[in-house]
Scaffold this active site. Structure first.
Site, PDB file in Angstrom:
ATOM      1  N   HIS A  83     -17.871  24.760 -48.886  1.00 49.74           N
ATOM      2  CA  HIS A  83     -17.358  24.822 -47.226  1.00 49.74           C
ATOM      3  C   HIS A  83     -16.595  24.707 -47.264  1.00 49.74           C
ATOM      4  O   HIS A  83     -16.202  26.174 -46.423  1.00 49.74           O
ATOM      5  CB  HIS A  83     -17.780  23.330 -46.924  1.00 49.74           C
ATOM      6  CG  HIS A  83     -19.504  22.982 -47.035  1.00 49.74           C
ATOM      7  ND1 HIS A  83     -20.361  21.312 -47.671  1.00 49.74           N
ATOM      8  CD2 HIS A  83     -21.081  23.225 -46.420  1.00 49.74           C
ATOM      9  CE1 HIS A  83     -20.849  21.519 -47.142  1.00 49.74           C
ATOM     10  NE2 HIS A  83     -21.694  22.759 -46.771  1.00 49.74           N
ATOM     11  N   LYS A 112     -32.395  13.460 -42.115  1.00 48.17           N
ATOM     12  CA  LYS A 112     -32.756  13.526 -43.383  1.00 48.17           C
ATOM     13  C   LYS A 112     -31.137  12.128 -43.533  1.00 48.17           C
ATOM     14  O   LYS A 112     -30.904  11.697 -42.858  1.00 48.17           O
ATOM     15  CB  LYS A 112     -31.076  14.715 -43.150  1.00 48.17           C
ATOM     16  CG  LYS A 112     -31.295  16.024 -43.533  1.00 48.17           C
ATOM     17  CD  LYS A 112     -30.361  16.774 -43.393  1.00 48.17           C
ATOM     18  CE  LYS A 112     -31.050  18.487 -43.864  1.00 48.17           C
ATOM     19  NZ  LYS A 112     -29.661  20.010 -44.155  1.00 48.17           N
ATOM     20  N   ARG A 133     -25.149  31.468 -49.790  1.00 49.97           N
ATOM     21  CA  ARG A 133     -24.998  31.735 -51.201  1.00 49.97           C
ATOM     22  C   ARG A 133     -26.539  33.055 -51.544  1.00 49.97           C
ATOM     23  O   ARG A 133     -25.460  33.375 -52.490  1.00 49.97           O
ATOM     24  CB  ARG A 133     -25.306  30.197 -51.608  1.00 49.97           C
ATOM     25  CG  ARG A 133     -24.418  29.414 -51.020  1.00 49.97           C
ATOM     26  CD  ARG A 133     -24.745  28.393 -51.257  1.00 49.97           C
ATOM     27  NE  ARG A 133     -25.843  27.319 -50.539  1.00 49.97           N
ATOM     28  CZ  ARG A 133     -26.175  26.479 -50.012  1.00 49.97           C
ATOM     29  NH1 ARG A 133     -25.139  25.185 -50.350  1.00 49.97           N
ATOM     30  NH2 ARG A 133     -26.410  25.868 -49.017  1.00 49.97           N
ATOM     31  N   SER A 178     -24.171  20.246 -51.290  1.00 49.66           N
ATOM     32  CA  SER A 178     -23.983  18.791 -50.738  1.00 49.66           C
ATOM     33  C   SER A 178     -25.054  17.592 -52.089  1.00 49.66           C
ATOM     34  O   SER A 178     -24.898  16.584 -52.399  1.00 49.66           O
ATOM     35  CB  SER A 178     -23.973  18.444 -49.379  1.00 49.66           C
ATOM     36  OG  SER A 178     -23.073  19.338 -49.123  1.00 49.66           O
TER      37      SER A 178
END
Ligand code: ADP
Length: 161
Positions: A18, A42, A91, A129
């Site tokens: 990040h 979440k 990514r 993460s």
């Protein structure tokens, strides 16, 4: 026109991947707002307040970067902030599929909202993460993957359990 952009995410927790994207965005745009999503669906390791605080601490060195928490629709936050550009990190092709769907939806919800995708340095291409949390929970060393403040916060969180 001054370029004010939003970099949204859950940041549970902020990783060096990040940070890599934040650094790139800060060098390209006048103002970067990191928008930390409440993400109530979440089951986050850190509360919204904790995530916002960690991002603030880890990005102090960037004069044109600020951090805000938000809940609800990202497009409403973008409208309130009068920002018409979103930054997202890409990514791999896996991200692409997901991000393409998101950006299409955002544009339907708020015409004129553009998304710009940045790719991180190759060493962060597989960092997430989720992986950081998994490694930390099992006692692995996450030093190379997160800023120092995040590492300390994770250690403190684990000690509470
Ligand atoms: P979200 O819940 O929105 O996916 P994340 O905090 O996981 O929130 O990610 C926020 C943004 O940062 C997303 O655009 C994601 O693709 C990007 N991102 C996450 N990890 C990396 C990384 N290692 N390199 C580049 N971009 C990343």
């Amino acid at each position: 026109m001054a370029n004010k952009v939003i970099y949204p995410g859950t940041f549970d927790p902020l990783t060096n991947g990040h940070l890599d994207i934040i650094q790139r965005a800060a060098s390209m745009f006048d103002e970067v707002i990191i928008a930390v999503a409440a993400s109530p669906s979440k089951n986050t390791m850190f509360t919204l307040e904790e995530r916002v605080e960690l991002v603030k601490q880890a990005t102090q060195q960037f004069a044109n970067v600020s951090t805000k928490g938000f809940s609800g629709l990202l497009v409403d936050f973008a409208r309130d902030e009068k920002a018409n550009i979103l930054i997202r990190g890409l990514r791999t092709t896996v991200d692409f599929e997901y991000e393409f769907g998101l950006t299409t939806m955002y544009r339907r919800l708020l015409p004129g909202l553009e998304s710009i995708f940045l790719t991180p340095a190759e060493e962060y291409a597989f960092l997430s993460s989720t992986i950081v949390r998994e490694v930390a929970i099992h006692g692995g060393n996450i030093d190379a993957f997160v800023p120092q403040v995040v590492h300390q916060a994770i250690n403190a969180k684990m000690a509470q359990k």
